[in-house]
Write a protein that holds these residues in place. Sequence first.
Motif, PDB file in Angstrom:
ATOM      1  N   PHE A 333       7.723  -4.952   5.189  1.00  0.00           N
ATOM      2  CA  PHE A 333       6.496  -4.171   5.106  1.00  0.00           C
ATOM      3  C   PHE A 333       6.786  -2.710   4.775  1.00  0.00           C
ATOM      4  N   ASP A 334       7.851  -2.157   5.369  1.00  0.00           N
ATOM      5  CA  ASP A 334       8.188  -0.746   5.135  1.00  0.00           C
ATOM      6  C   ASP A 334       8.517  -0.476   3.672  1.00  0.00           C
ATOM      7  N   ASN A 335       9.056  -1.478   2.992  1.00  0.00           N
ATOM      8  CA  ASN A 335       9.461  -1.284   1.595  1.00  0.00           C
ATOM      9  C   ASN A 335       8.312  -1.421   0.601  1.00  0.00           C
ATOM     10  N   ILE A 336       7.264  -2.132   0.976  1.00  0.00           N
ATOM     11  CA  ILE A 336       6.189  -2.368   0.003  1.00  0.00           C
ATOM     12  C   ILE A 336       4.891  -1.658   0.356  1.00  0.00           C
ATOM     13  N   LYS A 337       4.812  -1.073   1.555  1.00  0.00           N
ATOM     14  CA  LYS A 337       3.560  -0.407   1.917  1.00  0.00           C
ATOM     15  C   LYS A 337       3.333   0.791   0.994  1.00  0.00           C
ATOM     16  N   GLY A 338       2.114   0.956   0.599  1.00  0.00           N
ATOM     17  CA  GLY A 338       1.773   2.059  -0.290  1.00  0.00           C
ATOM     18  C   GLY A 338       2.229   1.871  -1.709  1.00  0.00           C
ATOM     19  N   LEU A 339       2.716   0.654  -2.046  1.00  0.00           N
ATOM     20  CA  LEU A 339       3.204   0.409  -3.400  1.00  0.00           C
ATOM     21  C   LEU A 339       2.049   0.370  -4.393  1.00  0.00           C
ATOM     22  N   ARG A 340       2.138   1.203  -5.423  1.00  0.00           N
ATOM     23  CA  ARG A 340       1.140   1.209  -6.481  1.00  0.00           C
ATOM     24  C   ARG A 340       1.878   1.122  -7.812  1.00  0.00           C
ATOM     25  N   ALA A 341       1.850  -0.053  -8.395  1.00  0.00           N
ATOM     26  CA  ALA A 341       2.577  -0.254  -9.651  1.00  0.00           C
ATOM     27  C   ALA A 341       1.851  -1.288 -10.486  1.00  0.00           C
ATOM     28  N   SER A 342       2.110  -1.249 -11.781  1.00  0.00           N
ATOM     29  CA  SER A 342       1.504  -2.216 -12.688  1.00  0.00           C
ATOM     30  C   SER A 342       2.136  -3.583 -12.502  1.00  0.00           C
ATOM     31  N   GLY A 343       1.489  -4.602 -13.099  1.00  0.00           N
ATOM     32  CA  GLY A 343       2.025  -5.952 -12.991  1.00  0.00           C
ATOM     33  C   GLY A 343       3.426  -6.067 -13.554  1.00  0.00           C
ATOM     34  N   VAL A 344       3.687  -5.382 -14.664  1.00  0.00           N
ATOM     35  CA  VAL A 344       5.026  -5.423 -15.272  1.00  0.00           C
ATOM     36  C   VAL A 344       6.049  -4.802 -14.339  1.00  0.00           C
ATOM     37  N   ALA A 345       5.703  -3.656 -13.726  1.00  0.00           N
ATOM     38  CA  ALA A 345       6.632  -2.971 -12.827  1.00  0.00           C
ATOM     39  C   ALA A 345       6.964  -3.833 -11.612  1.00  0.00           C
ATOM     40  N   ILE A 346       5.944  -4.513 -11.068  1.00  0.00           N
ATOM     41  CA  ILE A 346       6.174  -5.376  -9.911  1.00  0.00           C
ATOM     42  C   ILE A 346       7.093  -6.535 -10.292  1.00  0.00           C
ATOM     43  N   HIS A 347       6.898  -7.113 -11.474  1.00  0.00           N
ATOM     44  CA  HIS A 347       7.779  -8.197 -11.921  1.00  0.00           C
ATOM     45  C   HIS A 347       9.212  -7.710 -12.078  1.00  0.00           C
ATOM     46  N   LEU A 348       9.398  -6.503 -12.567  1.00  0.00           N
ATOM     47  CA  LEU A 348      10.741  -5.959 -12.729  1.00  0.00           C
ATOM     48  C   LEU A 348      11.412  -5.747 -11.375  1.00  0.00           C
ATOM     49  N   MET A 349      10.638  -5.394 -10.358  1.00  0.00           N
ATOM     50  CA  MET A 349      11.198  -5.204  -9.021  1.00  0.00           C
ATOM     51  C   MET A 349      11.802  -6.505  -8.491  1.00  0.00           C
ATOM     52  N   PHE A 350      11.194  -7.631  -8.859  1.00  0.00           N
ATOM     53  CA  PHE A 350      11.654  -8.930  -8.381  1.00  0.00           C
ATOM     54  C   PHE A 350      12.439  -9.688  -9.455  1.00  0.00           C
ATOM     55  N   LEU A 351      12.914  -8.990 -10.463  1.00  0.00           N
ATOM     56  CA  LEU A 351      13.573  -9.647 -11.593  1.00  0.00           C
ATOM     57  C   LEU A 351      14.817 -10.415 -11.158  1.00  0.00           C
ATOM     58  N   ASP A 352      15.594  -9.853 -10.239  1.00  0.00           N
ATOM     59  CA  ASP A 352      16.820 -10.508  -9.784  1.00  0.00           C
ATOM     60  C   ASP A 352      16.507 -11.873  -9.165  1.00  0.00           C
ATOM     61  N   ALA A 353      15.505 -11.903  -8.282  1.00  0.00           N
ATOM     62  CA  ALA A 353      15.112 -13.175  -7.652  1.00  0.00           C
ATOM     63  C   ALA A 353      14.524 -14.133  -8.675  1.00  0.00           C
ATOM     64  N   MET A 354      13.803 -13.602  -9.664  1.00  0.00           N
ATOM     65  CA  MET A 354      13.210 -14.456 -10.694  1.00  0.00           C
ATOM     66  C   MET A 354      14.281 -15.066 -11.590  1.00  0.00           C
ATOM     67  N   ILE A 355      15.326 -14.291 -11.886  1.00  0.00           N
ATOM     68  CA  ILE A 355      16.442 -14.828 -12.679  1.00  0.00           C
ATOM     69  C   ILE A 355      17.115 -15.976 -11.929  1.00  0.00           C
ATOM     70  N   LYS A 356      17.332 -15.769 -10.637  1.00  0.00           N
ATOM     71  CA  LYS A 356      17.950 -16.817  -9.822  1.00  0.00           C
ATOM     72  C   LYS A 356      17.080 -18.077  -9.803  1.00  0.00           C
ATOM     73  N   ALA A 357      15.771 -17.893  -9.655  1.00  0.00           N
ATOM     74  CA  ALA A 357      14.862 -19.037  -9.655  1.00  0.00           C
ATOM     75  C   ALA A 357      14.896 -19.766 -10.994  1.00  0.00           C
ATOM     76  N   ARG A 358      14.945 -18.998 -12.081  1.00  0.00           N
ATOM     77  CA  ARG A 358      14.988 -19.611 -13.412  1.00  0.00           C
ATOM     78  C   ARG A 358      16.296 -20.382 -13.623  1.00  0.00           C
ATOM     79  N   MET A 359      17.399 -19.863 -13.094  1.00  0.00           N
ATOM     80  CA  MET A 359      18.679 -20.555 -13.229  1.00  0.00           C
ATOM     81  C   MET A 359      18.682 -21.893 -12.489  1.00  0.00           C
ATOM     82  N   ASN A 360      17.888 -22.000 -11.426  1.00  0.00           N
ATOM     83  CA  ASN A 360      17.803 -23.253 -10.668  1.00  0.00           C
ATOM     84  C   ASN A 360      16.636 -24.136 -11.107  1.00  0.00           C
ATOM     85  N   GLU A 361      15.897 -23.688 -12.120  1.00  0.00           N
ATOM     86  CA  GLU A 361      14.709 -24.425 -12.539  1.00  0.00           C
ATOM     87  C   GLU A 361      15.061 -25.814 -13.060  1.00  0.00           C
ATOM     88  N   GLY A 362      16.187 -25.935 -13.756  1.00  0.00           N
ATOM     89  CA  GLY A 362      16.580 -27.239 -14.298  1.00  0.00           C
ATOM     90  C   GLY A 362      16.779 -28.272 -13.202  1.00  0.00           C
TER      91      GLY A 362
END
Length: 456
Positions: A333-362
């Motif tokens: 909660f401390d890291n995301i409270k008050g977060l104001r960012a566009s959809g693209v910026a939010i996706h970039l924040m989680f890019l590392d986790a998304m890459i990992k998820a994509r690598m396990n998608e197969g």
Amino acid sequence: MEIKTKSDHAAILKALKANGKDRDKIEDLMAEYKDIDRNLRDSQVDRIQKDKIVGDKRKIVRGVRLPIPFQHKIVNTATAFEVGAGSTITPETENALSEFVVPLWKKLRLDDKIQQAVSLRKSELQCALLFCFEAPQKSTLYTKLTGANKGKTPKCRVLENKNGNMYPYYDAFGGMKAFTWEFKEIIDDKERSSTWVYTDTKIHKYQENIYLGSEIHGFSKIPIVYTDQDYVEWHVAKKLIDRIEVSLSKLAASNDYAGHPLLLLYGDVDGAPNKDEDGKAFHIRPTRDEEGKVIWGDVKFLVNEQAPEAARLELDKLEKFIYSLTSTPDISFDNIKGLRASGVAIHLMFLDAMIKARMNEGRNRTMIERSLNILKSGITTTTKTSLKYLEQDTTFDVTFKSIIPQDINNTVQTVATAIESGFASKLTGVKMAGLTKDIKEEIELIKKDQESVNND
């Protein structure tokens, strides 16, 4: 694999179970993850922070041991990014068979079971989904009138390490030829060892290693979806987790000694207040030494003058490395409270986790596709044999949903621009927006709305 009544069953079972995972290793992983056991490795806190016996009275001083279940955080977050939002199963060609499969997928809650299976695989190295039919009811007047044995639908259950041992058997090309499930069950008020071997069409049953025979399971292929991995999800960071638990425990032990000030009284002090009193005041009487010189007493607090900056720096660095190496975003909660960012910026924040998820998608897609194939085989073999001719031609498109909240305004603007400029069709635009499940129906509704506006 063909198993016959007169086969050498001891040799068969030995061969079938030869390539199973190390049970002792799995037991340790289950203890570390579920029981928060920290006495498994030399680097873990329970082996380093030991109890001590001090004094003549042999008093036991308990060592401070503070486990931090990073393992749960890592597994839960990875599972959520991969399959936490479920998947969309879309028939590539709609027909009578697909009309059975899609509702059955929802009825069996397979999205939830796949989520459970992925979590177990990441924490215990393996898991399996077992598809089966309920045992047919005995023929009675009621079942003859109602046809209770007809129209049966497949069931699905999750096979876990805590309930038994699983052994897949593959051929030289990696195709599963048999699957063995070994478990305990209560028979005649006694716990007995049972072993079931699944092949393409049959279940071969053993009890206490004695062959009992076989029965048809109702599918045209092995009704098992087995999933595994070589290392648990926190493997690359396990030494860091051990270290941060030890460092925090040592810091806590240090605080027990010096973190809370001790009151030292020098001289003859009257009126020492209780620890909970406000407006504390001390009356100190003077004394004289042998030469008659006045000696005044004093009151001081014993404190640790040096702040543990080095310990604090180590804890911060360890935590960052643990999150980074396991591709786990720190979404406290401390890291995301008050977060104001566009959809693209939010996706970039989680890019590392998304890459990992994509690598396990197969791997996850394979689980879903195998489950669909088993459902098709069960329907065409047992429930609706008249649809057998559609089994090979009935395929599905699998789309994984995202748990990251969608920026609707940005998405709609992007889709609208793509359609107006001719880069995308209206059908593709509705699919990109992701606001509805039935895309074709939505297109028809849009056409009707436009016709209504034009008529007005």
